[in-house]
Every structure is written in C-alpha cells, then in structure tokens.
Write a protein that holds these residues in place. Structure first.
Motif, PDB file in Angstrom:
ATOM      1  N   ILE A 198      34.270  36.068  35.642  1.00  0.00           N
ATOM      2  CA  ILE A 198      34.563  36.154  36.955  1.00  0.00           C
ATOM      3  C   ILE A 198      33.538  37.068  37.780  1.00  0.00           C
ATOM      4  O   ILE A 198      33.214  38.004  37.236  1.00  0.00           O
ATOM      5  N   ILE A 199      33.044  36.247  38.599  1.00  0.00           N
ATOM      6  CA  ILE A 199      31.839  36.880  39.601  1.00  0.00           C
ATOM      7  C   ILE A 199      32.991  37.496  40.813  1.00  0.00           C
ATOM      8  O   ILE A 199      33.365  36.857  41.528  1.00  0.00           O
ATOM      9  N   ILE A 200      32.614  38.930  40.913  1.00  0.00           N
ATOM     10  CA  ILE A 200      33.551  39.465  42.088  1.00  0.00           C
ATOM     11  C   ILE A 200      32.527  39.762  43.153  1.00  0.00           C
ATOM     12  O   ILE A 200      31.789  40.625  43.028  1.00  0.00           O
ATOM     13  N   PHE A 201      32.587  39.405  44.381  1.00  0.00           N
ATOM     14  CA  PHE A 201      31.856  39.778  45.770  1.00  0.00           C
ATOM     15  C   PHE A 201      32.677  40.544  46.239  1.00  0.00           C
ATOM     16  O   PHE A 201      33.906  40.351  46.737  1.00  0.00           O
ATOM     17  N   THR A 202      32.219  41.550  46.421  1.00  0.00           N
ATOM     18  CA  THR A 202      32.558  42.854  47.532  1.00  0.00           C
ATOM     19  C   THR A 202      31.566  43.581  48.406  1.00  0.00           C
ATOM     20  O   THR A 202      30.538  43.455  47.992  1.00  0.00           O
ATOM     21  N   THR A 206      36.735  39.597  47.617  1.00  0.00           N
ATOM     22  CA  THR A 206      37.799  40.592  48.179  1.00  0.00           C
ATOM     23  C   THR A 206      37.463  41.251  49.518  1.00  0.00           C
ATOM     24  O   THR A 206      36.168  41.722  49.286  1.00  0.00           O
ATOM     25  N   ASP A 207      38.059  41.845  50.120  1.00  0.00           N
ATOM     26  CA  ASP A 207      37.853  42.661  51.256  1.00  0.00           C
ATOM     27  C   ASP A 207      39.171  43.179  51.734  1.00  0.00           C
ATOM     28  O   ASP A 207      40.293  42.645  51.254  1.00  0.00           O
ATOM     29  N   ALA A 208      39.183  44.499  52.401  1.00  0.00           N
ATOM     30  CA  ALA A 208      40.219  45.317  53.125  1.00  0.00           C
ATOM     31  C   ALA A 208      39.945  45.873  54.262  1.00  0.00           C
ATOM     32  O   ALA A 208      38.885  46.298  54.694  1.00  0.00           O
ATOM     33  N   SER A 209      40.967  46.119  55.087  1.00  0.00           N
ATOM     34  CA  SER A 209      40.914  46.592  56.309  1.00  0.00           C
ATOM     35  C   SER A 209      42.014  47.761  56.471  1.00  0.00           C
ATOM     36  O   SER A 209      43.144  47.124  56.339  1.00  0.00           O
ATOM     37  N   VAL A 210      41.883  48.973  56.862  1.00  0.00           N
ATOM     38  CA  VAL A 210      42.907  50.047  56.887  1.00  0.00           C
ATOM     39  C   VAL A 210      42.737  50.657  58.198  1.00  0.00           C
ATOM     40  O   VAL A 210      41.775  50.839  58.828  1.00  0.00           O
ATOM     41  N   ASN A 211      43.829  51.005  58.755  1.00  0.00           N
ATOM     42  CA  ASN A 211      44.115  51.818  59.899  1.00  0.00           C
ATOM     43  C   ASN A 211      44.198  53.400  59.605  1.00  0.00           C
ATOM     44  O   ASN A 211      45.114  53.823  58.851  1.00  0.00           O
ATOM     45  N   PRO A 212      43.134  54.131  59.580  1.00  0.00           N
ATOM     46  CA  PRO A 212      43.174  55.731  59.119  1.00  0.00           C
ATOM     47  C   PRO A 212      44.290  56.373  59.905  1.00  0.00           C
ATOM     48  O   PRO A 212      44.569  57.579  59.008  1.00  0.00           O
ATOM     49  N   GLN A 213      44.669  56.221  60.910  1.00  0.00           N
ATOM     50  CA  GLN A 213      45.559  56.931  61.533  1.00  0.00           C
ATOM     51  C   GLN A 213      46.988  56.624  60.959  1.00  0.00           C
ATOM     52  O   GLN A 213      47.789  57.689  61.026  1.00  0.00           O
ATOM     53  N   THR A 214      47.286  55.457  60.528  1.00  0.00           N
ATOM     54  CA  THR A 214      48.468  55.165  59.843  1.00  0.00           C
ATOM     55  C   THR A 214      48.543  55.042  58.507  1.00  0.00           C
ATOM     56  O   THR A 214      49.712  55.013  57.819  1.00  0.00           O
ATOM     57  N   ASN A 215      47.321  54.952  57.801  1.00  0.00           N
ATOM     58  CA  ASN A 215      47.161  54.629  56.331  1.00  0.00           C
ATOM     59  C   ASN A 215      48.054  53.403  55.737  1.00  0.00           C
ATOM     60  O   ASN A 215      48.331  53.358  54.927  1.00  0.00           O
ATOM     61  N   VAL A 216      47.879  52.373  56.873  1.00  0.00           N
ATOM     62  CA  VAL A 216      48.287  51.060  56.515  1.00  0.00           C
ATOM     63  C   VAL A 216      47.097  50.258  56.459  1.00  0.00           C
ATOM     64  O   VAL A 216      46.136  50.413  57.552  1.00  0.00           O
ATOM     65  N   GLY A 217      47.062  49.319  55.519  1.00  0.00           N
ATOM     66  CA  GLY A 217      45.948  48.238  55.636  1.00  0.00           C
ATOM     67  C   GLY A 217      46.380  47.013  55.060  1.00  0.00           C
ATOM     68  O   GLY A 217      47.428  46.885  54.593  1.00  0.00           O
ATOM     69  N   TYR A 218      45.447  46.076  54.948  1.00  0.00           N
ATOM     70  CA  TYR A 218      45.314  45.012  54.411  1.00  0.00           C
ATOM     71  C   TYR A 218      44.265  44.374  53.676  1.00  0.00           C
ATOM     72  O   TYR A 218      43.225  44.602  53.953  1.00  0.00           O
ATOM     73  N   GLY A 219      44.901  43.934  52.498  1.00  0.00           N
ATOM     74  CA  GLY A 219      43.769  43.489  51.497  1.00  0.00           C
ATOM     75  C   GLY A 219      43.725  41.900  51.574  1.00  0.00           C
ATOM     76  O   GLY A 219      44.730  41.322  51.722  1.00  0.00           O
ATOM     77  N   CYS A 259      33.676  40.326  33.524  1.00  0.00           N
ATOM     78  CA  CYS A 259      33.444  40.679  35.172  1.00  0.00           C
ATOM     79  C   CYS A 259      32.271  41.066  35.622  1.00  0.00           C
ATOM     80  O   CYS A 259      31.599  42.029  34.921  1.00  0.00           O
ATOM     81  N   ASP A 260      31.476  40.351  36.563  1.00  0.00           N
ATOM     82  CA  ASP A 260      30.082  40.825  36.983  1.00  0.00           C
ATOM     83  C   ASP A 260      30.623  40.982  38.592  1.00  0.00           C
ATOM     84  O   ASP A 260      31.224  40.425  39.164  1.00  0.00           O
ATOM     85  N   PHE A 261      29.958  42.281  39.163  1.00  0.00           N
ATOM     86  CA  PHE A 261      29.960  42.634  40.594  1.00  0.00           C
ATOM     87  C   PHE A 261      28.934  42.343  41.258  1.00  0.00           C
ATOM     88  O   PHE A 261      27.920  42.589  40.873  1.00  0.00           O
ATOM     89  N   VAL A 262      28.862  41.841  42.562  1.00  0.00           N
ATOM     90  CA  VAL A 262      27.991  41.509  43.282  1.00  0.00           C
ATOM     91  C   VAL A 262      28.477  42.186  44.581  1.00  0.00           C
ATOM     92  O   VAL A 262      29.459  41.914  45.372  1.00  0.00           O
ATOM     93  N   LYS A 263      27.210  43.092  45.208  1.00  0.00           N
ATOM     94  CA  LYS A 263      27.550  43.698  46.488  1.00  0.00           C
ATOM     95  C   LYS A 263      27.178  42.750  47.705  1.00  0.00           C
ATOM     96  O   LYS A 263      25.891  42.129  47.482  1.00  0.00           O
ATOM     97  N   VAL A 264      28.116  42.654  48.495  1.00  0.00           N
ATOM     98  CA  VAL A 264      27.770  41.638  49.608  1.00  0.00           C
ATOM     99  C   VAL A 264      27.880  42.633  51.026  1.00  0.00           C
ATOM    100  O   VAL A 264      28.290  43.379  50.881  1.00  0.00           O
TER     101      VAL A 264
END
Length: 166
Positions: free
Chosen positions: A79-83, A15-28, A129-134
């Motif tokens: 589930i191994i979650i990469f973030t 999973t990953d996400a990107s946001v525009n801080p000026q508009t507070n709109v983002g996409y995951g 769930c296990d979390f892995v930092k990428v």
C-alpha cells in the motif's frame, strides 16, 4: 506495457483531513485504488468521508489514516499512502524510539496520542506500507497525476467541514 498483478495488486491510498480548531470537529477523507483502477473514471465518487469530534489537526490526520486502514479487508499487500501530513511520515521513522521508550515522553509521561500510535504501528505492520509526502494546495498547472488524485480527498474533507459549519 505495464504489468498489473490483479491477484495481488499494489494499492494506492490517498488521505487528508480538515478540522475546525474552535470546535475540535473535523472530517477525514480517503480514496483507495488498486493499481489497475488508477485511470478509472469518476474517482471522486469513491472518496469516503467521516466526521470526527474532540480532535486536532495532527490527531485527525492519524485518525483518518487508521480509519482507512482498518476498513481494508486484505492483509500483506503493498500500500502506497499519499499524505500531506509530516507527522504521519515521521511516525514511521520514529517507530523504534517510540516503542523503545514505551510510548513515554522524556518527562516520563505517556505520549498524547499513544493509543493511536499503537494502532498505527499494528495496522502498518499488517501490510507493506510506503509513505509519500504530497505537497497540498498546488496550483492546477503544477499538479501531476498523483496531485490530482490527492486533490479529491483534500477537497472532500474541506467541503465536508465547510458544509457542517453552515
């Protein structure tokens, strides 16, 4: 030879996400693969993307993970979650304290994303769930197999945000 349990396989969630801080709109974006699908061709075609509004960077990472987990139809699976989001990684470690404090800050105010935290803990409890930092944004020559799969969601969320701005 690697043993693969096709009846109850381990799943890999990127999973990953990107946001525009000026508009507070983002996409995951997320990519979910069963262990026997890891080396299948055209993984980029399986990446799912969603637009979120009234969000921040940390909130969007959490919203994206919750969206992905809520779309998974099975329960009690590994589930191994990469973030690349440290906040998601630390939520697991802070679980006991957050719940014990009833989702309140030291100033006795509700945590900003308390509703999302509650949903997070519920959804994570339904599976193992296990979390892995990428580390995101590595140079191509430094990337391994996992990094290459993570790049697909990283690129998808950034491109969706970029396209929405044009």
């Amino acid at each position: 030879m690697i043993y693969v349990d096709r009846v109850k396989p381990t799943f890999f969630l990127f999973t990953d996400a990107s946001v525009n801080p000026q508009t507070n709109v983002g996409y995951g974006a997320y990519l979910l693969l069963a262990e026997y699908e890891l080396e299948a061709p055209h993984q980029e075609e399986r990446v799912r993307i969603k637009r979120f509004t009234k969000t921040t960077s940390s909130k969007l990472e959490l919203q994206t993970l919750l969206w992905a987990l809520s779309e998974i139809k099975f329960k009690k699976r590994k589930i191994i979650i990469f973030t690349d989001c440290q906040n998601l990684i630390s939520l697991q470690d802070r679980r006991e304290r957050i719940i014990k404090n009833n989702y309140m800050t030291k100033k006795n105010e509700l945590l900003r994303n308390h509703e999302l935290y509650k949903k997070f803990y519920t959804l994570v409890a339904h599976n193992e769930c296990d979390f892995v930092k990428v580390k995101g944004h590595k140079k191509t020559q430094e990337k391994d197999f996992v990094d290459n799969l993570f790049t697909l969601v990283d690129r998808a969320s950034r491109e969706a945000l970029r396209d929405s701005l044009t």
